[in-house]
Design a protein around this motif. Structure first.
Motif, short mmCIF file in Angstrom:
data_model
loop_
_atom_site.label_atom_id
_atom_site.label_comp_id
_atom_site.label_asym_id
_atom_site.label_seq_id
_atom_site.Cartn_x
_atom_site.Cartn_y
_atom_site.Cartn_z
N ASP A 234 -13.73 2.75 -7.69
CA ASP A 234 -13.67 3.19 -6.12
C ASP A 234 -15.21 3.18 -5.46
O ASP A 234 -15.82 3.74 -4.87
CB ASP A 234 -13.18 4.94 -6.36
N GLN A 237 -15.82 4.26 -2.13
CA GLN A 237 -15.96 5.39 -2.02
C GLN A 237 -17.18 6.01 -2.06
O GLN A 237 -17.41 7.17 -1.87
CB GLN A 237 -14.69 6.45 -2.19
N ARG A 292 -20.31 13.00 1.84
CA ARG A 292 -18.84 13.94 1.55
C ARG A 292 -18.68 15.10 1.61
O ARG A 292 -17.73 15.36 2.49
CB ARG A 292 -19.05 13.80 0.12
N HIS A 316 -11.62 11.37 -1.83
CA HIS A 316 -12.82 10.31 -2.25
C HIS A 316 -12.23 10.04 -4.05
O HIS A 316 -13.15 9.50 -4.19
CB HIS A 316 -13.84 11.30 -1.65
#
Length: 442
Positions: A234, A237, A292, A316
């Protein structure tokens, strides 16, 4: 049992990780039916934002599930089947101190490793013990699934303080994150890889990764990393610090090619290098607050204002939420699925102390984890783990006994510190910063 639905309380409901866990609950309802979800946090403001998001999410995706949020302990813990725990004692303000204070003395500052993890651990133990006692008062048979960091210290402390407890399971999503990233390198389903893993939390190695045909894909994965580097699955992200963290797997594999390492080992194997690359004025806390933390709360407020979560991008990290829910489902429905979890050693790794809380693959059933035996490990890994276990054990004993000496011994033993004079300087500074949270150390 298959038709039974579970009642859950999510402790640390105001966390930025909560939306991912809540979303995982809605996507896994077929395997893990839920009757009720309660969010509990001591921070009412954060709790309200995530709690209102949760109500909208479940109204749209699982309207049969009762959703509530509270700051009342009894209301939270009464009559639940599972406690999903992810508390952060002291919040981000204390995390910032954990990371920045050690760096004043030439020591790496990190949330769960080294002095930062030590400080966080001494804060976490108190609240975790209180949580267990409260849960047992209001829901004697509930399973407690703990994500609270630093999980290694928390797990060892809970095992020492509640030695007869059989329904506390400490878990970490980093092995799952790594499995997903390894699997992506060979275009394989991570859920179909069978891992062999040993170590302590944030301090372990994959020795084998078997596919459905029984073939060990480890050599292939190593070769890909050594020839092309390593990124998380990921990556788009992730903040830059996480991309740098995953990239270090290649360095560790070059130096120690036996096994695939947990990413956190970089702080213990290369403490001077990691310190030289760190910015003492801008640590991971700053990155999270600007990244975040800001994005999650802005998105949750937007969802609440609009009254719909259908176009939400708030989740996320699927691994964090998926693992928590899947582990609960495997226990609740006796599925006996395999996960990497923390358990008391008791001979699983035959040449490590029995009282260490090791991290290994285990089958999870209605009776809890059934760990797979590892056997003896080689001298290098044994030496590293015994040293780290000594640090963790001394940290827990320093808390339980209020011992300054044992706290100093713990930090001196930690591979990110080593030097006793540095350890004393860091310890004294952390004592001053943690007066509100730590027991008095004499």
């Amino acid at each position: 049992m298959k038709n039974k639905k579970s009642r859950i309380v999510l402790v640390g409901g105001g966390s930025t990780w909560s939306p991912g866990i809540l979303k995982a609950m809605t996507t896994h309802l077929n395997e893990f039916p839920i009757e009720e979800i309660k969010l509990y946090d001591i921070d009412a403001e954060r709790q309200e934002v995530i709690g209102e998001f949760a109500k909208i999410l479940f109204k749209e995706e699982a309207p049969e599930v009762k959703v509530s949020y509270t700051t009342d302990e009894e209301e939270a813990y009464r009559d639940v089947d599972f406690v999903f725990c992810q508390m952060r004692t002291g919040g981000f303000d204390m995390r910032e101190k954990d990371e920045k204070i050690p760096m004043k003395y030439g020591v790496i500052g990190q949330e769960t490793c080294g002095p930062g993890g030590f400080a966080y651990g001494l804060r976490s133990i108190r609240d975790m013990v209180q949580m267990v006692n409260s849960v047992r008062q209001y829901s004697p048979d509930a399973w407690i699934l703990n994500y609270t960091n630093p999980a290694a210290i928390v797990a060892l402390a809970l095992d020492k303080i509640f030695p007869e407890e059989e329904r506390i399971l400490n878990i970490c999503d980093q092995p799952v994150n790594l499995l997903r990233s390894f699997a992506s390198l060979i275009d394989y389903d991570a859920d179909k890889l069978e891992p062999v893993y040993f170590g302590l939390n944030h301090y372990g190695w994959f020795t084998n990764l078997y596919d459905e045909d029984g073939k060990d894909r480890m050599p292939e994965i190593k070769d890909i990393i050594l020839n092309g580097g390593f990124r998380p699955v990921d990556a788009e992200q992730r903040d830059q610090s996480w991309l740098d963290t995953y990239a270090m797997v290649e360095d560790m594999l070059i130096d120690f090619p036996d096994y695939l390492p947990n990413t956190y080992l970089q702080y213990y194997l290369y403490p001077e290098y990691k310190f030289s690359k760190a910015d003492p004025t801008r640590t991971r806390t700053d990155e999270v607050r600007e990244g975040r933390e800001k994005k999650v709360f802005e998105e949750c407020r937007r969802i609440v204002e609009n009254g719909t979560a259908k176009d939400s991008t708030v989740v996320h990290n699927d691994a964090h939420g998926d693992m928590m829910v899947e582990v609960a489902g495997s226990i609740f429905h006796n599925l006996r699925k395999t996960y990497v979890v923390m358990v008391r050693n008791n001979g699983i790794v035959s040449n490590l102390p029995d009282d260490s809380m090791i991290e290994v693959a285990a089958s999870l059933s209605i009776n809890g984890p059934q760990p797979y035996a590892v056997g003896p490990i080689d001298t290098f890994y044994k030496g590293l783990i015994e040293s780290q276990h000594g640090y963790e054990k001394l940290t827990v004993e320093a808390y339980m006994e209020g011992s300054y000496t044992k706290a100093l011994q713990a930090l001196t033993l930690n591979r990110t510190v080593v030097d006793a004079k540095k350890a004393r300087q860091v310890l004294d500074a952390l004592i001053e910063a943690n007066k509100e949270y730590w027991p008095e150390l004499k």
